[in-house]
Scaffold this motif. Sequence first.
Motif, PDB file in Angstrom:
ATOM      1  N   ARG A  72       0.843  -1.200   0.000  1.00  0.00           N
ATOM      2  CA  ARG A  72       0.000   0.000   0.000  1.00  0.00           C
ATOM      3  C   ARG A  72       0.877   1.248   0.000  1.00  0.00           C
ATOM      4  O   ARG A  72       0.845   2.061   0.921  1.00  0.00           O
ATOM      5  CB  ARG A  72      -0.920  -0.004   1.214  1.00  0.00           C
ATOM      6  CG  ARG A  72      -1.989  -1.087   1.197  1.00  0.00           C
ATOM      7  CD  ARG A  72      -2.971  -0.892   2.350  1.00  0.00           C
ATOM      8  NE  ARG A  72      -4.015  -1.891   2.346  1.00  0.00           N
ATOM      9  CZ  ARG A  72      -4.001  -3.013   3.080  1.00  0.00           C
ATOM     10  NH1 ARG A  72      -2.950  -3.258   3.872  1.00  0.00           N
ATOM     11  NH2 ARG A  72      -5.004  -3.862   3.039  1.00  0.00           N
ATOM     12  N   THR A  73       1.647   1.381  -1.028  1.00  0.00           N
ATOM     13  CA  THR A  73       2.478   2.579  -1.152  1.00  0.00           C
ATOM     14  C   THR A  73       2.722   2.861  -2.624  1.00  0.00           C
ATOM     15  O   THR A  73       2.969   1.955  -3.416  1.00  0.00           O
ATOM     16  CB  THR A  73       3.812   2.406  -0.401  1.00  0.00           C
ATOM     17  OG1 THR A  73       4.470   3.670  -0.307  1.00  0.00           O
ATOM     18  CG2 THR A  73       4.724   1.419  -1.080  1.00  0.00           C
ATOM     19  N   HIS A  77       2.581   8.597  -1.601  1.00  0.00           N
ATOM     20  CA  HIS A  77       2.904   8.344  -0.195  1.00  0.00           C
ATOM     21  C   HIS A  77       4.346   8.704   0.164  1.00  0.00           C
ATOM     22  O   HIS A  77       4.857   8.238   1.191  1.00  0.00           O
ATOM     23  CB  HIS A  77       2.666   6.860   0.126  1.00  0.00           C
ATOM     24  CG  HIS A  77       1.267   6.408  -0.087  1.00  0.00           C
ATOM     25  ND1 HIS A  77       0.917   5.477  -1.043  1.00  0.00           N
ATOM     26  CD2 HIS A  77       0.116   6.773   0.520  1.00  0.00           C
ATOM     27  CE1 HIS A  77      -0.387   5.274  -1.006  1.00  0.00           C
ATOM     28  NE2 HIS A  77      -0.901   6.051  -0.075  1.00  0.00           N
ATOM     29  N   ARG A 220       7.979   2.116   4.527  1.00  0.00           N
ATOM     30  CA  ARG A 220       6.737   1.795   3.821  1.00  0.00           C
ATOM     31  C   ARG A 220       6.577   0.310   3.505  1.00  0.00           C
ATOM     32  O   ARG A 220       5.457  -0.183   3.412  1.00  0.00           O
ATOM     33  CB  ARG A 220       6.668   2.598   2.524  1.00  0.00           C
ATOM     34  CG  ARG A 220       6.646   4.101   2.709  1.00  0.00           C
ATOM     35  CD  ARG A 220       5.404   4.566   3.427  1.00  0.00           C
ATOM     36  NE  ARG A 220       4.182   4.177   2.736  1.00  0.00           N
ATOM     37  CZ  ARG A 220       2.962   4.299   3.254  1.00  0.00           C
ATOM     38  NH1 ARG A 220       2.802   4.770   4.474  1.00  0.00           N
ATOM     39  NH2 ARG A 220       1.903   3.923   2.564  1.00  0.00           N
ATOM     40  N   ASP A 224       2.562  -5.025   7.815  1.00  0.00           N
ATOM     41  CA  ASP A 224       1.185  -4.582   8.007  1.00  0.00           C
ATOM     42  C   ASP A 224       0.739  -3.600   6.927  1.00  0.00           C
ATOM     43  O   ASP A 224      -0.394  -3.111   6.952  1.00  0.00           O
ATOM     44  CB  ASP A 224       0.999  -3.966   9.395  1.00  0.00           C
ATOM     45  CG  ASP A 224       1.990  -2.856   9.685  1.00  0.00           C
ATOM     46  OD1 ASP A 224       2.964  -2.703   8.929  1.00  0.00           O
ATOM     47  OD2 ASP A 224       1.796  -2.129  10.680  1.00  0.00           O
ATOM     48  N   ASN A 225       1.621  -3.324   5.967  1.00  0.00           N
ATOM     49  CA  ASN A 225       1.278  -2.484   4.822  1.00  0.00           C
ATOM     50  C   ASN A 225       1.253  -3.300   3.533  1.00  0.00           C
ATOM     51  O   ASN A 225       1.287  -2.741   2.445  1.00  0.00           O
ATOM     52  CB  ASN A 225       2.300  -1.342   4.699  1.00  0.00           C
ATOM     53  CG  ASN A 225       1.740  -0.137   3.970  1.00  0.00           C
ATOM     54  OD1 ASN A 225       0.555   0.148   4.040  1.00  0.00           O
ATOM     55  ND2 ASN A 225       2.590   0.568   3.239  1.00  0.00           N
ATOM     56  N   ARG A 252       7.301  -6.332  12.003  1.00  0.00           N
ATOM     57  CA  ARG A 252       6.816  -4.985  11.732  1.00  0.00           C
ATOM     58  C   ARG A 252       7.496  -3.978  12.656  1.00  0.00           C
ATOM     59  O   ARG A 252       7.944  -4.331  13.750  1.00  0.00           O
ATOM     60  CB  ARG A 252       5.300  -4.915  11.849  1.00  0.00           C
ATOM     61  CG  ARG A 252       4.719  -5.034  13.211  1.00  0.00           C
ATOM     62  CD  ARG A 252       3.243  -4.638  13.195  1.00  0.00           C
ATOM     63  NE  ARG A 252       2.362  -5.681  13.670  1.00  0.00           N
ATOM     64  CZ  ARG A 252       1.042  -5.638  13.560  1.00  0.00           C
ATOM     65  NH1 ARG A 252       0.461  -4.605  13.004  1.00  0.00           N
ATOM     66  NH2 ARG A 252       0.306  -6.628  14.016  1.00  0.00           N
ATOM     67  N   ALA A 255       4.784   2.375  12.587  1.00  0.00           N
ATOM     68  CA  ALA A 255       4.418   3.022  11.321  1.00  0.00           C
ATOM     69  C   ALA A 255       4.220   4.518  11.524  1.00  0.00           C
ATOM     70  O   ALA A 255       3.716   4.958  12.557  1.00  0.00           O
ATOM     71  CB  ALA A 255       3.145   2.398  10.765  1.00  0.00           C
TER      72      ALA A 255
END
Length: 648
Positions: A72-73, A77, A220, A224-225, A252, A255
């Motif tokens: 998710r980047t 971002h 990033r 969890d991303n 992780r 964040a």
Amino acid sequence: MTRAIMRASGLLVLVAVAGVAVRAGAARADDPVAVIGKSFEGIKRTVLDNGMTCLIKEDHSAPVVSVQIWIRTGSIHEDENLGAGLSHYVEHMIFKGTARRKVSDITRDIDNAGGSINAYTSLDRTVIYADLPSESWKVGVDVLSDAVMNSVFPEEEWAREKEVILREIAMNRDSPERVVDKLLWSTAFTEHPYKYPVIGLEELFRQMNREELMGYFRRRYQPDNMVAVVVGDIAASAVQAELERVLSVFKRTPARPVVLKEEPPQLGARYVSRTGKYNVTRVEVGFHGVALTDDDMPAMDVPAAVVGRGASARLVRELRDRQRVILEIGAWSYTPAYPGLFGVSMVCEPGVEKTALEALRAEIRSWMKGGFSTAEVEKAVKMAISSEIGGLQTMGGQANSIGSGEVLCRDPKFAVGYLRRLSKVGPADLAAVARKYLQSENETVAVLSPAGAGETAVAGEGSKGIASVRKHTLSNGVTLLTREDHRIPFVYVFAGAMGGQLAETDANAGISGMMAQLLTRGAGGMTADGISAAVESMGASIGPISGRNSFGLSGRCLSSDQDTFMDLFSKCLCRPSFPEREIEMQRGIQLASIERQYEQPMFLAQQALGAIIHTNHPYRRSDLGTIGSVKSVTRDDLVAWHSSYVVA
């Protein structure tokens, strides 16, 4: 899979039908959305203790698997480095070596497993993926997880890729389509990061160093991303256990949220223009639209198809065919994670852009009044549904849909809901979204036009700035065709020879394609890695071509590298070494490609039709050959084939 053959009045029609088997009480076979919905019910979703989401779907229709990791980047971002293109830079670096693998090992491991590997970056996501034979799914999981967990960004590779990206940026400047697209987005968006190109702005990109890139990667590219997706001919329980084993060691870290500026409402029309050494005028018209999750999203997709896709589309018929004010026209709706743009792209003769814009605006006003017929809306809806479902035929297409739904909407079955909403769109919905979004104050126009009326790109080369084609015959009999075009600093090269599928037999079917692929995998004393490094260092490209009647090589380089590139090109074409290791790698790749063809209904229909129409002609076969013929090809066969057909 069922196949029907119908004969009537001499017309032969073959129909290939593919889909999910329909049982008693199951979704009706004539309701494609319901059938797809049943198929998507088999998705297994789990979240590991480190926050990483895993999505697994079994599909035993073909012995193929697609392994994908979604992050998710994207370019929006990049936080304090916004506009520098770090996400795209990471994409270039993620396969350049890990603590376990050297730079060439990553792709080689996938190649040896008979698969392919790639990655892409967008505004809001980065995706790395591998498609492999199903028995090699563990290789795909291992290689991709190693890349996202353990990439080391070697210093020498980091510097080399920076030069490659700078050349890519330069190439984008020389592409009129990319220039006008950048003009549109940078003008339509004033605050939101969508105003920056994914590749980044050159002046910002040049300032980036390896430490900043590594820091961005560590922030990033966290579990969890990320979302791992595996679709194919696999056992879900075995895949789940392997994902947990491999990915659970991925720790992780805290964040840091990325805060994006909201784009304020546009209160007045915007216009931007640029001139240059162009021969036609390109016009992009954009309107702020909707996000992927917006209720109006399906209704925005349909008008793009009604007015701008296909020869019978409204804008094509009216502005090109009847009024003749444009040369080309198309419409599109881009709906990413945040509100995107609805747009119309036009190409016209210099000096008529104002006329073309007025004609377009008149058309848009008619849309607002409800001028859409039920028939054309139903046609566009069917086109859109067909396109969506078509993308789900392959394992990679299914994985892409599942990953996109999870990453952008937190719903791996998003495509099913979208198709249901799409099927309900009617004429009134199209008029409503036209009135809501296509108002004049929400319009942005970007124009890219020639520097002056009648002005040519290069003096003395004719009215279009391009010299005529010249034909030469070399002393050895080779025909050489050349044409000068100084508008952009590129040299394009194509070398073709007669042969291909037409020259093959049942016994060696597929040998032309195999030989063509191997031309760049060792030649003139250079290894495959050496050739790749040489090509990439010039920001050039070189690749094989093989078809029904011919085969060869094509390539492109900057004009300044012409001599060096042509020397390399000629080595690959005339002096390939056909290393045994590369032959076996290509054999595996080609066999896997043959297997993948059989998950395409259109391929099955074409093969069946070809066998009847062409009877004993070579065209009845796939240009990839057969499992038996590809397995039987030897190095001696390849050398002999090259010696017979690559002749002056």
